[in-house]
Design an enzyme around this catalytic site. Structure first.
Site, PDB file in Angstrom:
ATOM      1  N   GLY A   1       6.200 -32.673   2.718  1.00  0.00           N
ATOM      2  CA  GLY A   1       5.796 -32.010   3.949  1.00  0.00           C
ATOM      3  C   GLY A   1       6.430 -30.642   4.079  1.00  0.00           C
ATOM      4  O   GLY A   1       7.651 -30.514   4.074  1.00  0.00           O
TER       5      GLY A   1
ATOM      6  N   LYS B   1      20.049 -27.504  13.867  1.00  0.00           N
ATOM      7  CA  LYS B   1      20.433 -26.091  13.952  1.00  0.00           C
ATOM      8  C   LYS B   1      21.919 -25.911  13.649  1.00  0.00           C
ATOM      9  O   LYS B   1      22.334 -24.872  13.132  1.00  0.00           O
ATOM     10  CB  LYS B   1      20.114 -25.521  15.328  1.00  0.00           C
ATOM     11  CG  LYS B   1      18.652 -25.146  15.560  1.00  0.00           C
ATOM     12  CD  LYS B   1      17.664 -25.806  14.645  1.00  0.00           C
ATOM     13  CE  LYS B   1      16.313 -26.035  15.209  1.00  0.00           C
ATOM     14  NZ  LYS B   1      15.566 -27.077  14.478  1.00  0.00           N
TER      15      LYS B   1
ATOM     16  N   HIS C   1      18.789   0.984  20.063  1.00  0.00           N
ATOM     17  CA  HIS C   1      19.009   1.296  18.642  1.00  0.00           C
ATOM     18  C   HIS C   1      20.503   1.200  18.326  1.00  0.00           C
ATOM     19  O   HIS C   1      21.332   1.672  19.105  1.00  0.00           O
ATOM     20  CB  HIS C   1      18.517   2.725  18.367  1.00  0.00           C
ATOM     21  CG  HIS C   1      18.759   3.179  16.958  1.00  0.00           C
ATOM     22  ND1 HIS C   1      17.974   2.781  15.912  1.00  0.00           N
ATOM     23  CD2 HIS C   1      19.715   3.993  16.439  1.00  0.00           C
ATOM     24  CE1 HIS C   1      18.436   3.337  14.800  1.00  0.00           C
ATOM     25  NE2 HIS C   1      19.495   4.077  15.102  1.00  0.00           N
TER      26      HIS C   1
ATOM     27  N   GLY D   1       5.668 -35.382   9.622  1.00  0.00           N
ATOM     28  CA  GLY D   1       5.376 -35.317  11.054  1.00  0.00           C
ATOM     29  C   GLY D   1       5.986 -36.469  11.820  1.00  0.00           C
ATOM     30  O   GLY D   1       6.623 -37.359  11.261  1.00  0.00           O
TER      31      GLY D   1
ATOM     32  N   THR E   1      15.477 -37.236  21.245  1.00  0.00           N
ATOM     33  CA  THR E   1      15.470 -36.785  19.848  1.00  0.00           C
ATOM     34  C   THR E   1      16.075 -35.399  19.708  1.00  0.00           C
ATOM     35  O   THR E   1      16.928 -35.161  18.856  1.00  0.00           O
ATOM     36  CB  THR E   1      14.026 -36.783  19.303  1.00  0.00           C
ATOM     37  OG1 THR E   1      13.556 -38.128  19.219  1.00  0.00           O
ATOM     38  CG2 THR E   1      13.975 -36.139  17.918  1.00  0.00           C
TER      39      THR E   1
ATOM     40  N   LEU F   1      22.071 -39.723  26.450  1.00  0.00           N
ATOM     41  CA  LEU F   1      20.916 -39.055  27.036  1.00  0.00           C
ATOM     42  C   LEU F   1      20.546 -37.849  26.160  1.00  0.00           C
ATOM     43  O   LEU F   1      21.337 -37.384  25.360  1.00  0.00           O
ATOM     44  CB  LEU F   1      21.249 -38.595  28.456  1.00  0.00           C
ATOM     45  CG  LEU F   1      21.746 -39.682  29.427  1.00  0.00           C
ATOM     46  CD1 LEU F   1      22.022 -39.068  30.799  1.00  0.00           C
ATOM     47  CD2 LEU F   1      20.746 -40.811  29.535  1.00  0.00           C
TER      48      LEU F   1
END
Length: 463
Positions: A182, A54, A440, A269, A44, A41
């Site tokens: 691409g 990643k 900061h 693509g 893509t 499951l």
């Protein structure tokens, strides 16, 4: 005994859009069947897209850090890439995530059917399973069959010399050289990985810039960083042909230039997986292969909706999640608002990262806005100096109006865009954001500094 319904909702495709719809619908008390042709499951994104790429990009970051350790006073040596080890790490991330998702879906009482599904009418799906054919009935059908890599006319992806992103994720070696056709998100991310792993990389992009849908200044920043990393690119040049050679592949561009490499990655693509699922027979209207929907993901057939990469909306997993949830809530009698696709964050996880939300300055002008903009250079941000990254945060606002777009380049800026989406989607004024105190030292201060400057009270900004 197998349950063939009728279910309240039958979902075809267990990718991001499909499984999100199934989970939310079950949560709202609906009976749901979820049909998936793959063994795993997650579609893509989980199996062949977001998550494994990643993982590779993180391995690439570790490789670069080990090479550059001396810059930080750390003694370390880079000995090379163990591709089998990288793939084992990547595959473990994927498999454990799939396992978690599978358990979650089971816990919600969703009926999972493994097999290839096809519409058998407005309220039924026929599924070819290992045990035979099952006809599953439902009050409503949700289509989420996703997308697959595209190629160009006359360019055949053979899986050996000419590969897609699917093949690239399964490579068992680091290629010596690659041409990437691409310069969009997929091409740029693989270029970043392979360069970190030691490959010689050239990107070919027909449009004038890498990541052509991003703010032009972000694209230029990325191009500058890629040049510094030794990644070559041919911009504004179209691919003409490719032929295999003894050593790999020879790519010819329309301007006559040829580039020889070991591999050609086709990253032009992804196209919708809409053939063979019975759309025409069921009366579902399509355009260029995409299923046509309205703002609530309703198709031309009242009992059929469609989500994710199958419809012509941004091909992002988180868009699929949102569309799946929208459909589940609509079918459960709730009144979810349509999705503002401009308000969806977009991230390219290369080195450096590129992240954005809202619209570009060019689109803002096209829409008739009078705009003001500020670019804050990360050179002035102490945390970015610590990380050794360069880049910028650019904020675009309407004159006397809200923030229209945030565009960022630099290490880890993908994590900053979550604040950006709140700023854009809540239509914040620059002065309102300027009042917020950012911790900061963090990179998030760059977002605050840009808004301080837009509000007319710059702090750490020259001029």
């Amino acid at each position: 005994m197998a349950n063939n319904g009728p279910f309240d909702i039958v979902v075809l495709g267990a990718g991001s859009g499909g499984y999100a719809c199934a989970l939310r619908a079950a949560e709202l008390g609906k009976s749901v069947a979820l049909i998936e042709r793959d063994e795993s499951l997650g579609g893509t994104c989980l199996n062949r897209g977001c998550i494994p790429t990643k993982a590779l990009l993180h391995a690439a970051e570790v490789a670069d850090q080990s090479r550059e350790a001396a810059k930080f006073g750390v003694k370390a040596t880079f000995e090379g890439i163990d591709v089998a080890g990288v793939n084992a790490y990547k595959d473990k991330v994927v498999s454990t995530t799939v396992k978690g998702l599978t358990g979650l879906i089971k816990s919600r009482g969703i009926e999972v059917v493994h097999g290839t599904g096809r519409l058998a009418g407005p309220t039924a799906v026929e599924v070819e399973t290992a045990e035979g054919t099952r006809r599953i009935e439902g009050g409503h059908i949700v289509l989420g069959t996703g997308s697959a890599p595209k190629s160009l006319p006359g360019l055949e992806i053979d899986g050996e010399r000419v590969i897609s992103s699917d093949h690239a994720l399964r490579l068992e070696h680091v290629p010596g050289s690659v041409v990437i056709l691409g310069g969009g998100v997929i091409g740029v991310e693989f270029a970043s990985v392979w360069r970190s792993f030691g490959a010689d990389v050239t990107i070919v992009e027909a449009l004038p810039h890498l990541l052509p849908l991003e703010e032009e200044s972000s694209s230029k920043r990325l191009e500058r960083a890629f040049r510094k990393r030794g990644i070559r690119f041919e911009l504004g040049t179209r691919f003409q042909s490719a032929k295999t050679t003894q050593g790999g592949i020879s790519v010819t561009l329309e301007d006559g230039k040829t580039i020889d490499a070991e591999l050609l990655l086709v990253a032009v693509g992804r196209g919708p997986v809409s053939d063979g699922i019975g759309l025409a027979e069921a009366g579902v209207e399509t355009e260029r292969g995409f299923v046509k929907v309205d703002e609530y993901c309703r198709t031309s057939v009242p009992t059929i909706s469609a989500v994710g990469d199958l419809i012509p909306t941004p091909q992002l997993a988180h868009v699929g999640f949102a569309e799946g949830i929208l459909v589940a809530e609509r079918l459960s009698g709730l009144t979810p608002p349509p999705i503002d696709y401009d308000g969806v964050p977009r991230i390219t996880y290369s080195d450096p990262e590129v992240a954005s939300v809202g619209i570009t300055s060019a689109v803002a002008r096209e829409r008739g806005y009078e705009i003001k903009e500020v670019t804050y250079d990360l050179a002035g941000n102490p945390k970015s100096k610590i990380l050794g990254t360069q880049g910028e945060v650019k904020v675009i606002a309407a004159v006397d109006g809200p923030v229209l777009g945030l565009h960022m380049v630099g290490a880890r800026v993908g994590e900053l865009i979550a604040e950006g989406q709140l700023i854009y989607n809540w239509e914040a004024l620059p002065g309102e954001v300027a009042q917020l105190i950012h911790p900061h030292p963090t990179q998030s201060e760059a977002v605050g500094e840009a808004h301080l400057a837009l509000a007319g009270k710059p702090l750490h900004v020259h001029g």
